[in-house]
Design a protein around this motif. Sequence first.
Motif, PDB file in Angstrom:
ATOM      1  N   GLY A 255       0.804  -1.208   0.000  1.00 48.88           N
ATOM      2  CA  GLY A 255       0.000   0.000   0.000  1.00 48.88           C
ATOM      3  C   GLY A 255       0.834   1.253   0.000  1.00 48.88           C
ATOM      4  O   GLY A 255       0.763   2.060  -0.917  1.00 48.88           O
ATOM      5  N   HIS A 256       1.661   1.476   1.011  1.00 51.40           N
ATOM      6  CA  HIS A 256       2.404   2.718   1.149  1.00 51.40           C
ATOM      7  C   HIS A 256       3.897   2.426   1.220  1.00 51.40           C
ATOM      8  O   HIS A 256       4.316   1.432   1.803  1.00 51.40           O
ATOM      9  N   TYR A 257       4.672   3.338   0.673  1.00 54.44           N
ATOM     10  CA  TYR A 257       6.119   3.140   0.675  1.00 54.44           C
ATOM     11  C   TYR A 257       6.831   4.480   0.712  1.00 54.44           C
ATOM     12  O   TYR A 257       6.294   5.534   0.355  1.00 54.44           O
ATOM     13  N   ILE A 258       8.069   4.433   1.172  1.00 56.63           N
ATOM     14  CA  ILE A 258       9.032   5.528   1.053  1.00 56.63           C
ATOM     15  C   ILE A 258      10.311   4.904   0.531  1.00 56.63           C
ATOM     16  O   ILE A 258      10.896   4.043   1.209  1.00 56.63           O
ATOM     17  N   LEU A 259      10.720   5.313  -0.655  1.00 58.24           N
ATOM     18  CA  LEU A 259      11.914   4.730  -1.272  1.00 58.24           C
ATOM     19  C   LEU A 259      12.918   5.827  -1.591  1.00 58.24           C
ATOM     20  O   LEU A 259      12.550   6.912  -2.053  1.00 58.24           O
ATOM     21  N   ALA A 260      14.178   5.509  -1.370  1.00 56.97           N
ATOM     22  CA  ALA A 260      15.229   6.405  -1.834  1.00 56.97           C
ATOM     23  C   ALA A 260      15.314   6.320  -3.352  1.00 56.97           C
ATOM     24  O   ALA A 260      15.009   5.284  -3.956  1.00 56.97           O
ATOM     25  N   VAL A 261      15.718   7.414  -3.959  1.00 57.94           N
ATOM     26  CA  VAL A 261      15.771   7.508  -5.417  1.00 57.94           C
ATOM     27  C   VAL A 261      17.235   7.577  -5.853  1.00 57.94           C
ATOM     28  O   VAL A 261      18.026   8.324  -5.255  1.00 57.94           O
ATOM     29  N   PRO A 262      17.620   6.815  -6.885  1.00 61.83           N
ATOM     30  CA  PRO A 262      18.977   6.941  -7.429  1.00 61.83           C
ATOM     31  C   PRO A 262      19.125   8.276  -8.163  1.00 61.83           C
ATOM     32  O   PRO A 262      18.817   8.397  -9.352  1.00 61.83           O
ATOM     33  N   MET A 263      19.570   9.293  -7.452  1.00 63.90           N
ATOM     34  CA  MET A 263      19.515  10.668  -7.953  1.00 63.90           C
ATOM     35  C   MET A 263      20.263  10.862  -9.269  1.00 63.90           C
ATOM     36  O   MET A 263      19.797  11.563 -10.165  1.00 63.90           O
ATOM     37  N   ARG A 264      21.410  10.268  -9.409  1.00 62.55           N
ATOM     38  CA  ARG A 264      22.251  10.533 -10.575  1.00 62.55           C
ATOM     39  C   ARG A 264      21.789   9.772 -11.815  1.00 62.55           C
ATOM     40  O   ARG A 264      22.300  10.009 -12.899  1.00 62.55           O
ATOM     41  N   ARG A 265      20.839   8.854 -11.622  1.00 62.24           N
ATOM     42  CA  ARG A 265      20.382   8.075 -12.775  1.00 62.24           C
ATOM     43  C   ARG A 265      18.953   8.392 -13.196  1.00 62.24           C
ATOM     44  O   ARG A 265      18.473   7.860 -14.200  1.00 62.24           O
ATOM     45  N   LEU A 266      18.283   9.240 -12.442  1.00 60.86           N
ATOM     46  CA  LEU A 266      16.873   9.507 -12.716  1.00 60.86           C
ATOM     47  C   LEU A 266      16.717  10.915 -13.305  1.00 60.86           C
ATOM     48  O   LEU A 266      17.127  11.905 -12.693  1.00 60.86           O
ATOM     49  N   ARG A 267      16.122  10.978 -14.483  1.00 64.63           N
ATOM     50  CA  ARG A 267      16.004  12.261 -15.174  1.00 64.63           C
ATOM     51  C   ARG A 267      15.135  13.236 -14.390  1.00 64.63           C
ATOM     52  O   ARG A 267      15.412  14.434 -14.345  1.00 64.63           O
ATOM     53  N   ASP A 268      14.045  12.750 -13.766  1.00 66.32           N
ATOM     54  CA  ASP A 268      13.175  13.635 -12.991  1.00 66.32           C
ATOM     55  C   ASP A 268      13.951  14.398 -11.926  1.00 66.32           C
ATOM     56  O   ASP A 268      13.747  15.590 -11.711  1.00 66.32           O
ATOM     57  N   VAL A 269      14.842  13.699 -11.265  1.00 67.65           N
ATOM     58  CA  VAL A 269      15.604  14.317 -10.185  1.00 67.65           C
ATOM     59  C   VAL A 269      16.549  15.374 -10.733  1.00 67.65           C
ATOM     60  O   VAL A 269      16.629  16.497 -10.231  1.00 67.65           O
ATOM     61  N   ASP A 270      17.262  15.016 -11.798  1.00 62.30           N
ATOM     62  CA  ASP A 270      18.263  15.934 -12.349  1.00 62.30           C
ATOM     63  C   ASP A 270      17.631  17.168 -12.976  1.00 62.30           C
ATOM     64  O   ASP A 270      18.137  18.286 -12.843  1.00 62.30           O
ATOM     65  N   GLU A 271      16.498  16.974 -13.658  1.00 63.71           N
ATOM     66  CA  GLU A 271      15.918  18.079 -14.422  1.00 63.71           C
ATOM     67  C   GLU A 271      14.835  18.848 -13.667  1.00 63.71           C
ATOM     68  O   GLU A 271      14.617  20.030 -13.949  1.00 63.71           O
ATOM     69  N   ALA A 272      14.149  18.206 -12.715  1.00 66.09           N
ATOM     70  CA  ALA A 272      13.009  18.860 -12.069  1.00 66.09           C
ATOM     71  C   ALA A 272      13.177  19.036 -10.569  1.00 66.09           C
ATOM     72  O   ALA A 272      12.869  20.101 -10.022  1.00 66.09           O
ATOM     73  N   VAL A 273      13.661  18.002  -9.877  1.00 69.00           N
ATOM     74  CA  VAL A 273      13.687  18.051  -8.414  1.00 69.00           C
ATOM     75  C   VAL A 273      14.802  18.958  -7.902  1.00 69.00           C
ATOM     76  O   VAL A 273      14.569  19.867  -7.103  1.00 69.00           O
ATOM     77  N   LEU A 274      16.023  18.732  -8.379  1.00 65.20           N
ATOM     78  CA  LEU A 274      17.148  19.503  -7.875  1.00 65.20           C
ATOM     79  C   LEU A 274      17.108  20.959  -8.309  1.00 65.20           C
ATOM     80  O   LEU A 274      17.677  21.827  -7.654  1.00 65.20           O
ATOM     81  N   THR A 275      16.449  21.238  -9.433  1.00 66.97           N
ATOM     82  CA  THR A 275      16.409  22.612  -9.945  1.00 66.97           C
ATOM     83  C   THR A 275      15.174  23.377  -9.510  1.00 66.97           C
ATOM     84  O   THR A 275      15.047  24.566  -9.815  1.00 66.97           O
ATOM     85  N   ARG A 276      14.233  22.725  -8.820  1.00 69.27           N
ATOM     86  CA  ARG A 276      12.988  23.373  -8.427  1.00 69.27           C
ATOM     87  C   ARG A 276      13.271  24.415  -7.340  1.00 69.27           C
ATOM     88  O   ARG A 276      13.849  24.082  -6.292  1.00 69.27           O
ATOM     89  N   PRO A 277      12.905  25.672  -7.549  1.00 72.61           N
ATOM     90  CA  PRO A 277      13.133  26.696  -6.517  1.00 72.61           C
ATOM     91  C   PRO A 277      12.201  26.463  -5.328  1.00 72.61           C
ATOM     92  O   PRO A 277      11.164  25.798  -5.419  1.00 72.61           O
ATOM     93  N   GLY A 278      12.575  27.025  -4.216  1.00 72.14           N
ATOM     94  CA  GLY A 278      11.768  26.883  -3.006  1.00 72.14           C
ATOM     95  C   GLY A 278      12.647  26.734  -1.787  1.00 72.14           C
ATOM     96  O   GLY A 278      13.797  26.267  -1.867  1.00 72.14           O
ATOM     97  N   ARG A 279      12.109  27.125  -0.657  1.00 72.81           N
ATOM     98  CA  ARG A 279      12.874  27.080   0.568  1.00 72.81           C
ATOM     99  C   ARG A 279      12.749  25.726   1.242  1.00 72.81           C
ATOM    100  O   ARG A 279      11.701  25.082   1.208  1.00 72.81           O
ATOM    101  N   TYR A 280      13.849  25.339   1.872  1.00 74.89           N
ATOM    102  CA  TYR A 280      13.817  24.143   2.708  1.00 74.89           C
ATOM    103  C   TYR A 280      13.187  24.482   4.059  1.00 74.89           C
ATOM    104  O   TYR A 280      13.291  25.608   4.548  1.00 74.89           O
TER     105      TYR A 280
END
Length: 569
Positions: A308-333
């Motif tokens: 039903g529910h999960y939390i998974l780590a993402v292979p950041m250097r191999r996933l296009r979503d992370v490189d193009e959208a997640v890491l570049t998304r502006p916003g405060r931590y």
Amino acid sequence: MYLRVTQRRNRDGSTVRYYGLAENVWNTDSKRSETQVIHSFGRADQLDRAALERLVRSINRVLGDDEQVGDGAPAGTAPPDIEIDAAFEFGIPLTARHLWEELGIGPAVRDCLSKAELTAPHEAALFAMAANRLDDPGSKRACAERWLTDTAWLPEATDLTVDHLYRALDVLAVWADAIERAVFLRAADLFRLDVDLIFYDTTTAYFEIDEADETEQVWAGRLFAPLRRRGHSKEGRDNQPQVIIAMAVTRDSMPVRSWVLPGDTADVATVARIKEDLRAWNLGRCLFVGDAGMYSADNLMALSKGLGHYILAVPMRRLRDVDEAVLTRPGRYRKVADNLQAKEVVVGDGERRKRYVLCLNPEEAERQRQHRDEVLAGLRAELALLAARDAEHPKAACALLTSRRYGRYLSTDAAGRPHLDSGKIAHAARFDGKFVVITNDDTLSTEDVALGYKGGTIIEACFRRMKQTGLEVRPMYHWSPRRIEAHVRLCVLALQIQRSAELRCGLPWARIAHILAGLKAVRYQIAGRTIVQRTKISPEAAEILKNLGISKPKKLLTVIEPPQAKAAS
């Protein structure tokens, strides 16, 4: 510091004892207490008693007890004839017995034995094996023939043989689920555990054998599948048969339930069974927490359908979503905890919607930045040395370009010469101190997701304890499926005792065990009587016993009168 008694058995069956002055020393590398012999007094039958008496008198003079030679004996009189026979571990078995009862393990085992109408000393055998895991893990034979007889003070278990231990494992294999349920419900109430969120993960444990198991086994009306199978090893031992160990734990890293599965079982294939088993216990949400090795489209679909529910780590250097959208998304931590910040990034919409949480560890980011600066300084020196050689394409240039340490920061010019690529350096800096997790549970806040994944590391810590730094679930000396499963379940019970002690004392178990190791039970003969007496309780040990709710044990543990005295009475 204490008088240590060891013994050696000769081929003719006789036993030779040796006396030595010893102390427990903390080994910072192995994180364990080790015995160090300061002085050896030699064989017991060749002991220089006069020299030992002079040592006692000299110690008394230093302590300001000049008028006393022995225990209440005035100066000038002969000391009592005391013959020290042995010294046993007392602190850890005492603590283990108290928590065994407080956690409800003992009552649960006795209840199961009563239902099965079994009268053999199975509960004593199971406790002895669990206490052995907490003190000095070894094989079942070593537990019965050495630890119980020469090391630990467990009067109720001194008559146990290795056969008793094996039979107790067979009982545990049949009743493990009922015992685990009773123990968890008791621990949840005792420690007020948060059971609204349960973390689940798997690990592997390999065997030093060549052939995998092929046949199933029926025992006590239960079918045990062949467990030792070849599969993907999380320990890098794909060439050897293994078993899968799955465990569910609370936020406080208290084990809830465990499973032992065939070694060729895929992680995602286990979730449906785990979901049903935990649902039967009426627990809260069960959240699968996994590392980046679990991330794939097929696994995400299987996890959604199964658990039903999960939390998974993402292979950041191999996933296009992370490189193009997640890491570049502006916003405060937003600050989640000490040295942990997080922000949510949603990519896509509708069925393609993916919810990521980008986490930042500022201290780790600074550490990685400093490390990269050191690497780049070394790389600049290598490039300067390469340029000084005035060569177009030397072997050194190829070595730099293919280096795992330097190659990621290099590009080549038209002539094939390597040079620093500022774009690659800037790209690498984007990953400093960051990790990305994905979840399909919209009821969890950003903070819950970040802490949930970090909380998942407590499972890894539990697995490390079981396999490497304490309980030593491996190596396993069993070959039948029922005893392999029982051995793992026994280690989980020992882990529950460990965690309960840590929760009560606020100290790691390694430190607790080191302090308790100084509490001994000494057996000696005086005036024809055999007396077992505990050593002095140190202030640190007294504090631990107080936190655990253990009453101060009496000084004299047992007194055995000589046969003639018994007859006269």
